[in-house]
Design an enzyme around this catalytic site. Structure first.
Site, PDB file in Angstrom:
ATOM      1  N   TYR A 100       0.854  -1.204   0.000  1.00  0.00           N
ATOM      2  CA  TYR A 100       0.000   0.000   0.000  1.00  0.00           C
ATOM      3  C   TYR A 100       0.886   1.249   0.000  1.00  0.00           C
ATOM      4  CZ  TYR A 100      -2.893   3.714   1.885  1.00  0.00           C
ATOM      5  OH  TYR A 100      -3.519   4.916   2.093  1.00  0.00           O
ATOM      6  N   LYS A 196     -11.833   1.607   6.340  1.00  0.00           N
ATOM      7  CA  LYS A 196     -12.361   0.864   5.200  1.00  0.00           C
ATOM      8  C   LYS A 196     -13.553  -0.003   5.664  1.00  0.00           C
ATOM      9  CE  LYS A 196      -8.858   3.002   3.412  1.00  0.00           C
ATOM     10  NZ  LYS A 196      -7.565   2.412   3.202  1.00  0.00           N
TER      11      LYS A 196
HETATM   12  C1  LIG Z   1      -6.225   2.683   3.510  1.00  0.00           C
HETATM   13  C2  LIG Z   1      -5.194   1.668   3.795  1.00  0.00           C
HETATM   14  C3  LIG Z   1      -4.204   1.894   4.760  1.00  0.00           C
HETATM   15  C4  LIG Z   1      -4.064   3.228   5.485  1.00  0.00           C
HETATM   16  O1  LIG Z   1      -5.149   3.520   6.304  1.00  0.00           O
HETATM   17  P1  LIG Z   1      -5.660   5.024   6.626  1.00  0.00           P
HETATM   18  O2  LIG Z   1      -6.813   4.780   7.540  1.00  0.00           O
HETATM   19  O3  LIG Z   1      -5.999   5.678   5.335  1.00  0.00           O
HETATM   20  O4  LIG Z   1      -4.529   5.728   7.312  1.00  0.00           O
HETATM   21  C5  LIG Z   1      -3.295   0.886   4.999  1.00  0.00           C
HETATM   22  N1  LIG Z   1      -3.343  -0.289   4.334  1.00  0.00           N
HETATM   23  C6  LIG Z   1      -4.282  -0.533   3.403  1.00  0.00           C
HETATM   24  C7  LIG Z   1      -4.287  -1.862   2.723  1.00  0.00           C
HETATM   25  C8  LIG Z   1      -5.239   0.420   3.099  1.00  0.00           C
HETATM   26  O5  LIG Z   1      -6.165   0.163   2.174  1.00  0.00           O
END
Ligand SMILES: *Cc1c(COP(=O)(O)O)cnc(C)c1O
Length: 374
Positions: A100, A196
């Site tokens: 990521y 997410k």
């Molecule tokens: C979005 C995401 C992150 C980071 O998370 P945030 O809440 O945006 O700081 C880390 N790993 C993956 C796989 C992601 O999709």
């Protein structure tokens, strides 16, 4: 009635609920207080150190991920930075070259300033990875990968890391503990962007680390949480608990939709390639079947019409929103290389899709009309 091990869906449906002692309210209150009376029961002192709403969320997260303890942060990146910071100078992190993008910047640009060596590797050659893993290494895995949906064999990485005295972390943001349980496979830490699927409604920024066992590294992560101060606030903790209660049904519908959409795209001759571990042609499918209960709700595809064609598709959709991020009820897509910026390994023809819980026929019709623009 004798207690029994409840299934994850049952735990989720009433996540964090136990009737409030004072009022009988079934849904827990949000504890916004920053400070607590010293003589009171409960042992709370100051909200940065511990807060009842955050603590409720942390205990639910630990339980559903089959961990011992969870530590919640103000974002997924704050969670990632906290474990990397907790490792300390002289440590090493070995991570997938296509990790990521935020984690890639953290490990490549920030970790060296903290005296931590970080090595990007390709996990399809575990022997090669093993040659740079020693007992002060954290092996960082992300599977399925973003945005190519490559699958890494978690058990093989755990076996390799253990034989060298190293620790392991899986970024489990995409599959969630419903679909993939790294800690049950012997992984030491699982990392989540709560932003997410877990919070699930595109209105909370949060992150968590869940640990298989207590130990000095977990103490150091908690110290980072409290002293560096990137804690998850009470309202976000409460919203995350609310989101968790529908995680199982949201995932089920989104995975069903993704499966249908992947089949549609794979049969469409305007599409060059579809990356989805549920497709029979996906090279990672046998491993995915071993470690995932479903293929997930994220996919990506490459158009035959070049970079401009891909961008045109992203601009033409009417149900899918052209936006970054993932894991909400609404379907999103984006031209991923543009989001990641210059130097990205992501193909210019690739569109990344977060499949939501709309009616699948509307999703298919929307992509069908948007592809006509490519
Ligand atoms: C979005 C995401 C992150 C980071 O998370 P945030 O809440 O945006 O700081 C880390 N790993 C993956 C796989 C992601 O999709």
């Amino acid at each position: 009635m004798a207690d029994f091990d409840k299934r994850i869906e049952t735990l989720l449906a009433s996540a964090g609920m136990s009737p409030d002692l004072q009022t009988g309210a079934v849904v827990p209150p949000i504890h916004l207080a920053t400070t607590f009376e010293k003589t009171a029961a409960g042992g709370f002192h100051y909200t940065r150190e511990a807060n009842p709403t955050r603590q409720t969320l942390e205990s639910v997260l630990a339980k559903i991920a089959a961990g011992t303890t969870a530590v919640a942060f103000s974002s997924g990146m704050a969670a990632a930075a906290s474990i990397v910071g907790a490792l300390g100078a002289g440590s090493r992190v070995v991570y997938p070259a296509d990790v990521y993008v935020g984690v890639r910047k953290l490990l490549r640009d920030v970790a060296p300033r903290w005296g931590i060596e970080a090595h990007p590797v390709a996990f399809d050659d575990i022997e090669n990875v093993a040659s740079i893993v020693n007992e002060s290494t954290l092996v960082w895995v992300e599977t399925p990968s973003n945005p190519m949906l490559r699958i890494t064999d978690i058990q093989a990485v755990v076996d390799m890391a253990r034989s060298r005295g190293a620790r392991t972390l899986v970024d489990n943001t995409w599959p969630t503990p419903l679909i993939q349980k790294p800690l049950a496979l012997g992984v030491d830490f699982s990392l989540h962007s709560l932003t997410k699927y877990i919070a699930g409604h595109t209105d909370v920024l949060g992150g968590a680390i869940i640990a298989a066992d207590e130990g000095p590294l977990v103490d150091a992560i908690r110290e980072q949480q409290i002293v560096a101060g990137a804690v998850l606030d009470p309202f976000s903790s409460w919203l995350t608990l609310r989101g968790l209660r529908t995680l199982a049904v949201r995932m089920q519908v989104a995975c069903d939709n993704a499966d249908r959409l992947a089949s549609f795209l794979s049969e469409d001759n305007r599409v060059a390639r579809v990356h989805y571990p549920g497709l029979p042609t996906h090279p990672g499918r046998p491993t995915a079947e071993k470690q995932m209960s479903r293929a997930g709700a994220m996919l990506s595809f490459e158009t035959r019409a070049g970079a401009e064609g891909a961008m045109a598709v992203a601009e033409r959709t009417r149900v899918f929103v052209n936006a970054t991020s993932l894991g909400g009820t609404e379907s999103l897509l984006e031209h991923r290389a543009s989001s990641e910026g210059p130097g990205t390994p992501t193909p210019e023809t690739l569109i990344r899709v977060s499949v939501g819980i709309e009616h699948v026929d509307d999703l298919i019709a929307d992509l069908d009309q948007a592809l006509s623009a490519a």
